[in-house]
Design a protein around this motif. Structure first.
Motif, PDB file in Angstrom:
ATOM      1  N   THR A  13       0.805  -1.224  -0.156  1.00 35.02           N
ATOM      2  CA  THR A  13       0.033   0.037   0.028  1.00 35.02           C
ATOM      3  C   THR A  13       0.885   1.266   0.017  1.00 35.02           C
ATOM      4  O   THR A  13       0.697   1.987  -0.882  1.00 35.02           O
ATOM      5  N   GLU A  32       9.961   3.403   6.468  1.00 36.83           N
ATOM      6  CA  GLU A  32       9.428   2.055   6.556  1.00 36.83           C
ATOM      7  C   GLU A  32      10.336   1.533   7.617  1.00 36.83           C
ATOM      8  O   GLU A  32      11.694   1.712   7.652  1.00 36.83           O
ATOM      9  N   ALA A  33       9.729   0.970   8.876  1.00 34.31           N
ATOM     10  CA  ALA A  33      10.492   0.716   9.905  1.00 34.31           C
ATOM     11  C   ALA A  33      11.365  -0.455   9.711  1.00 34.31           C
ATOM     12  O   ALA A  33      12.479  -0.510  10.375  1.00 34.31           O
ATOM     13  N   ARG A  34      10.958  -1.551   8.996  1.00 31.54           N
ATOM     14  CA  ARG A  34      11.929  -2.540   8.703  1.00 31.54           C
ATOM     15  C   ARG A  34      12.449  -2.804   7.403  1.00 31.54           C
ATOM     16  O   ARG A  34      12.074  -2.282   6.588  1.00 31.54           O
ATOM     17  N   HIS A  38      10.845  -7.880   4.349  1.00 29.28           N
ATOM     18  CA  HIS A  38      10.543  -8.452   5.823  1.00 29.28           C
ATOM     19  C   HIS A  38       9.664  -9.421   6.059  1.00 29.28           C
ATOM     20  O   HIS A  38       8.383  -8.932   5.053  1.00 29.28           O
ATOM     21  N   SER A  42       2.274  -7.982   5.921  1.00 28.04           N
ATOM     22  CA  SER A  42       1.216  -8.754   4.795  1.00 28.04           C
ATOM     23  C   SER A  42       1.641  -9.026   3.493  1.00 28.04           C
ATOM     24  O   SER A  42       1.233  -9.536   2.721  1.00 28.04           O
ATOM     25  N   SER A  43       2.683  -7.971   3.367  1.00 32.66           N
ATOM     26  CA  SER A  43       3.110  -7.899   1.759  1.00 32.66           C
ATOM     27  C   SER A  43       4.380  -8.935   1.182  1.00 32.66           C
ATOM     28  O   SER A  43       4.850  -8.740   0.145  1.00 32.66           O
ATOM     29  N   ARG A  48       0.607 -13.622  -4.735  1.00 35.19           N
ATOM     30  CA  ARG A  48      -0.586 -13.298  -4.431  1.00 35.19           C
ATOM     31  C   ARG A  48      -1.530 -13.348  -5.661  1.00 35.19           C
ATOM     32  O   ARG A  48      -1.081 -13.288  -6.818  1.00 35.19           O
ATOM     33  N   ILE A  49      -2.745 -13.547  -5.419  1.00 32.46           N
ATOM     34  CA  ILE A  49      -3.670 -13.755  -6.686  1.00 32.46           C
ATOM     35  C   ILE A  49      -4.329 -12.546  -7.086  1.00 32.46           C
ATOM     36  O   ILE A  49      -4.568 -11.515  -6.465  1.00 32.46           O
ATOM     37  N   VAL A 166       8.362   5.157  12.638  1.00 33.92           N
ATOM     38  CA  VAL A 166       7.683   6.506  13.121  1.00 33.92           C
ATOM     39  C   VAL A 166       7.266   6.176  14.515  1.00 33.92           C
ATOM     40  O   VAL A 166       6.667   5.123  14.709  1.00 33.92           O
ATOM     41  N   CYS A 308       1.069 -15.468   8.015  1.00 30.74           N
ATOM     42  CA  CYS A 308       1.172 -14.065   7.323  1.00 30.74           C
ATOM     43  C   CYS A 308      -0.007 -13.521   8.059  1.00 30.74           C
ATOM     44  O   CYS A 308      -1.012 -13.972   8.626  1.00 30.74           O
ATOM     45  N   PRO A 331      -6.293  -1.250   3.223  1.00 37.48           N
ATOM     46  CA  PRO A 331      -6.713  -2.257   2.069  1.00 37.48           C
ATOM     47  C   PRO A 331      -6.464  -3.769   1.980  1.00 37.48           C
ATOM     48  O   PRO A 331      -5.612  -4.090   1.320  1.00 37.48           O
ATOM     49  N   ALA A 337      -3.957  -6.895  -2.073  1.00 37.49           N
ATOM     50  CA  ALA A 337      -2.962  -7.050  -2.985  1.00 37.49           C
ATOM     51  C   ALA A 337      -3.028  -6.695  -4.539  1.00 37.49           C
ATOM     52  O   ALA A 337      -2.454  -5.845  -5.437  1.00 37.49           O
ATOM     53  N   LYS A 338      -4.136  -7.440  -4.951  1.00 36.77           N
ATOM     54  CA  LYS A 338      -4.418  -7.263  -6.258  1.00 36.77           C
ATOM     55  C   LYS A 338      -4.858  -5.978  -6.888  1.00 36.77           C
ATOM     56  O   LYS A 338      -4.656  -5.372  -7.796  1.00 36.77           O
TER      57      LYS A 338
HETATM   58  C1  LIG Z   1      -1.395 -14.987   3.814  1.00 38.12           C
HETATM   59  C2  LIG Z   1      -1.968 -13.778   2.722  1.00 38.12           C
HETATM   60  C3  LIG Z   1      -2.248 -14.171   1.604  1.00 38.12           C
HETATM   61  C4  LIG Z   1      -2.738 -13.055   0.821  1.00 38.12           C
HETATM   62  N1  LIG Z   1      -3.255 -13.485  -0.251  1.00 38.12           N
HETATM   63  C5  LIG Z   1      -3.663 -12.527  -1.099  1.00 38.12           C
HETATM   64  C6  LIG Z   1      -3.947 -12.736  -2.652  1.00 38.12           C
HETATM   65  O1  LIG Z   1      -4.034 -13.692  -3.059  1.00 38.12           O
HETATM   66  N2  LIG Z   1      -4.722 -11.725  -3.193  1.00 38.12           N
HETATM   67  C7  LIG Z   1      -4.661 -10.456  -2.738  1.00 38.12           C
HETATM   68  O2  LIG Z   1      -5.339  -9.373  -3.520  1.00 38.12           O
HETATM   69  N3  LIG Z   1      -4.419  -9.994  -1.360  1.00 38.12           N
HETATM   70  C8  LIG Z   1      -3.939 -11.191  -0.595  1.00 38.12           C
HETATM   71  N4  LIG Z   1      -3.281 -10.730   0.508  1.00 38.12           N
HETATM   72  C9  LIG Z   1      -3.421  -9.586   0.891  1.00 38.12           C
HETATM   73  C10 LIG Z   1      -2.524  -8.580   0.755  1.00 38.12           C
HETATM   74  O3  LIG Z   1      -1.286  -9.120   0.975  1.00 38.12           O
HETATM   75  C11 LIG Z   1      -2.560  -7.133   1.815  1.00 38.12           C
HETATM   76  O4  LIG Z   1      -3.930  -6.500   1.184  1.00 38.12           O
HETATM   77  C12 LIG Z   1      -1.226  -6.339   1.451  1.00 38.12           C
HETATM   78  O5  LIG Z   1      -0.180  -6.900   1.552  1.00 38.12           O
HETATM   79  C13 LIG Z   1      -1.512  -5.389   2.297  1.00 38.12           C
HETATM   80  O6  LIG Z   1      -0.412  -4.347   2.474  1.00 38.12           O
HETATM   81  P1  LIG Z   1      -0.070  -3.097   3.308  1.00 38.12           P
HETATM   82  O7  LIG Z   1       1.230  -2.661   2.602  1.00 38.12           O
HETATM   83  O8  LIG Z   1      -1.491  -2.264   3.594  1.00 38.12           O
HETATM   84  O9  LIG Z   1       0.571  -3.832   4.673  1.00 38.12           O
HETATM   85  P2  LIG Z   1       2.105  -4.352   5.115  1.00 38.12           P
HETATM   86  O10 LIG Z   1       2.510  -5.274   3.866  1.00 38.12           O
HETATM   87  O11 LIG Z   1       1.651  -5.082   6.275  1.00 38.12           O
HETATM   88  O12 LIG Z   1       2.895  -2.992   4.990  1.00 38.12           O
HETATM   89  C14 LIG Z   1       2.814  -2.289   6.357  1.00 38.12           C
HETATM   90  C15 LIG Z   1       4.061  -1.766   6.518  1.00 38.12           C
HETATM   91  O13 LIG Z   1       4.200  -0.729   7.439  1.00 38.12           O
HETATM   92  C16 LIG Z   1       5.261  -0.736   8.161  1.00 38.12           C
HETATM   93  N5  LIG Z   1       5.332  -0.117   9.540  1.00 38.12           N
HETATM   94  C17 LIG Z   1       4.475  -0.580  10.455  1.00 38.12           C
HETATM   95  N6  LIG Z   1       4.536   0.316  11.707  1.00 38.12           N
HETATM   96  C18 LIG Z   1       5.466   1.478  11.179  1.00 38.12           C
HETATM   97  C19 LIG Z   1       5.897   2.311  11.954  1.00 38.12           C
HETATM   98  N7  LIG Z   1       5.674   2.792  12.836  1.00 38.12           N
HETATM   99  N8  LIG Z   1       7.001   3.109  11.140  1.00 38.12           N
HETATM  100  C20 LIG Z   1       7.214   2.826   9.976  1.00 38.12           C
HETATM  101  N9  LIG Z   1       6.829   1.810   9.218  1.00 38.12           N
HETATM  102  C21 LIG Z   1       6.047   0.988   9.737  1.00 38.12           C
HETATM  103  C22 LIG Z   1       5.545  -2.115   8.326  1.00 38.12           C
HETATM  104  O14 LIG Z   1       7.080  -2.523   8.765  1.00 38.12           O
HETATM  105  C23 LIG Z   1       5.058  -2.998   7.135  1.00 38.12           C
HETATM  106  O15 LIG Z   1       6.279  -2.927   6.300  1.00 38.12           O
HETATM  107  C24 LIG Z   1      -3.109 -11.831   1.406  1.00 38.12           C
HETATM  108  C25 LIG Z   1      -2.321 -11.483   2.820  1.00 38.12           C
HETATM  109  C26 LIG Z   1      -1.908 -12.545   3.302  1.00 38.12           C
HETATM  110  C27 LIG Z   1      -1.355 -12.315   4.681  1.00 38.12           C
END
Ligand SMILES: Cc1cc2nc3c(=O)[nH]c(=O)nc-3n(C[C@H](O)[C@H](O)[C@H](O)COP(=O)(O)OP(=O)(O)OC[C@H]3O[C@@H](n4cnc5c(N)ncnc54)[C@H](O)[C@@H]3O)c2cc1C
Length: 367
Positions: A13, A32-34, A38, A42-43, A48-49, A166, A308, A331, A337-338
């Motif tokens: 996202t 990004e903290a990590r 990493h 969730s990513s 991902r589908i 943050v 995950c 989201p 992801a899609k």
């Molecule tokens: C097992 C699994 C299978 C999935 N399969 C599908 C699929 O097939 N198709 C599909 O469309 N979606 C799928 N999804 C959903 C999709 O992967 C997620 O919607 C998406 O990865 C969410 O991304 P995000 O960036 O919102 O969250 P994240 O990837 O968790 O990113 C959040 C980031 O914020 C950072 N962060 C947190 N706190 C701080 C802070 N204080 N300071 C700085 N950085 C910080 C974290 O380190 C992290 O890197 C799946 C999810 C999982 C878990």
């Protein structure tokens, strides 16, 4: 310097939002903290589908827009991100015939196959019902996407700070001041795209934003080696009493072609700090039994397994909304992801005040 927009989080996202804003010429800071890649959120991983067959028109429309934006990011970065394999939806609770009508009404190309016709077309699979086949479904590579989006954003001038957490957020003189592990930064607007850390960040640093009632769950994933038709499997959603999904594993499954299979139903409620990191035996048994019954072209024991985090709203609709100089974005609910490139565009529009949040993604819809 005062940035136009600071973003918390470099998962799918945050990185796609940075790419969108930087492409529009905005000054962007991503925190990004990590480390990149990493496995705590969730990513991570390579699969991902991607599918456009969604019964709800707004998601079907977003998936169609996302498909163009995935291809655009591939063109801009020179990296392959979306692999087309075809996709199948089936099972009595998936209502394939009704889904077929809904999907066709949304102008998505698809076909309804009998179970026997589907078994002939997809060796190694058995089906309890008719099957909706969507030819342009497939899978995306999240690790490669994040790297590509951040590289393109950086070329467009974004300031990407990996390993910068943050710690506090303050509104000051119309701007947002962000205290981090690496100093304090100021921006006109802040996007919080912190995935499963969002509930904790909202309660700790942004108490003025109403609680959207997010639940974080630990999901289990299992990779099964393909013993029939290796390298030619479609993605699948099977809702037959329980909901399972499957998709080619990519590198996550090891050196042999494998299918990643998981349960979509929410797992055990947890937090990023307290998760076990271990698949639970009951879910492993359910997934293995699903594979034994319906996917005889896979080995019956998983070759790899992982967990995950899903961040779930109560009805699985996304949360993308703004309160003053803060935009919050969740989201996920296992389906985000899609849509990542189109969600990045939508968050950018909302944060810049160019468009209003769709009603079903508003904070008020989640209170
Ligand atoms: C097992 C699994 C299978 C999935 N399969 C599908 C699929 O097939 N198709 C599909 O469309 N979606 C799928 N999804 C959903 C999709 O992967 C997620 O919607 C998406 O990865 C969410 O991304 P995000 O960036 O919102 O969250 P994240 O990837 O968790 O990113 C959040 C980031 O914020 C950072 N962060 C947190 N706190 C701080 C802070 N204080 N300071 C700085 N950085 C910080 C974290 O380190 C992290 O890197 C799946 C999810 C999982 C878990």
């Amino acid at each position: 310097m005062i940035y136009d927009i600071a973003i918390v989080g470099g998962g799918l996202t945050g990185s796609l939002t940075a790419r969108s804003l930087a492409a529009r010429g905005r000054s962007v800071l991503l925190l990004e903290a990590r480390p990149l890649g990493h496995t705590e959120g969730s990513s991570h991983g390579t699969s991902r589908i991607f599918r456009r067959a969604h019964p709800v028109p707004i998601y079907a429309d977003m998936a169609s827009r996302a498909q163009h934006l995935w291809r655009k990011l591939e063109d801009d970065s020179g990296v392959a991100l979306l692999t087309t394999t075809g996709g199948l939806d089936y099972g009595i609770d998936r209502h394939p015939r009704e889904l077929y009508e809904a999907v066709r009404a949304n102008a998505v190309t698809c076909e309804l196959l009998s179970a026997a016709a589907a078994e002939e077309r997809f060796p190694g699979m058995r089906f309890p019902t008719d099957v909706l086949f969507q030819p342009d479904a497939g899978h995306i590579n999240p690790n490669a996407t994040i790297a590509a989006a951040l590289a393109v954003a950086e070329t467009d001038g974004a300031d990407i700070r990996i390993g910068t957490a943050v710690e506090a957020v303050e509104h000051r003189f119309g701007n947002v001041s962000v205290a981090t592990s690496d100093g304090t930064f100021t921006a006109r607007h802040l996007v919080v795209a912190a995935g499963p850390w969002l509930p904790e960040i909202l309660s700790r640093t942004l108490p003025d934003i109403p609680d959207p009632h997010l639940t974080v769950t630990e999901q289990n994933i299992f990779h099964f080696t393909e013993t029939m038709a290796p390298g030619h499997w479609p993605v699948l959603i099977c809702m037959h009493h329980r909901t399972f999904y499957g998709l080619p594993s990519g590198a996550d499954g090891g050196p042999e072609p494998a299918l990643k299979v998981g349960r979509h139903d929410p797992g055990v409620a947890t937090t990023p700090a307290s998760r076990s990191g271990l698949p639970d035996p009951h879910t492993r048994d359910l997934v293995q039994s699903f594979v034994d019954t319906w996917l005889p072209g896979l080995a019956s024991t998983p070759v790899r397994e992982d967990t995950c985090l899903y961040t779930n709203t109560r009805n699985e609709d996304f949360l993308l909304d703004r309160r003053g100089p803060i935009t919050v974005a969740s989201p996920c609910s296992g389906q985000g992801a899609k849509f990542a490139p189109v969600v990045g565009e939508m968050i950018s529009d909302i944060a810049l005040g160019l468009s209003k949040t769709p009603d079903r993604f508003a904070l008020s819809a989640h209170l």
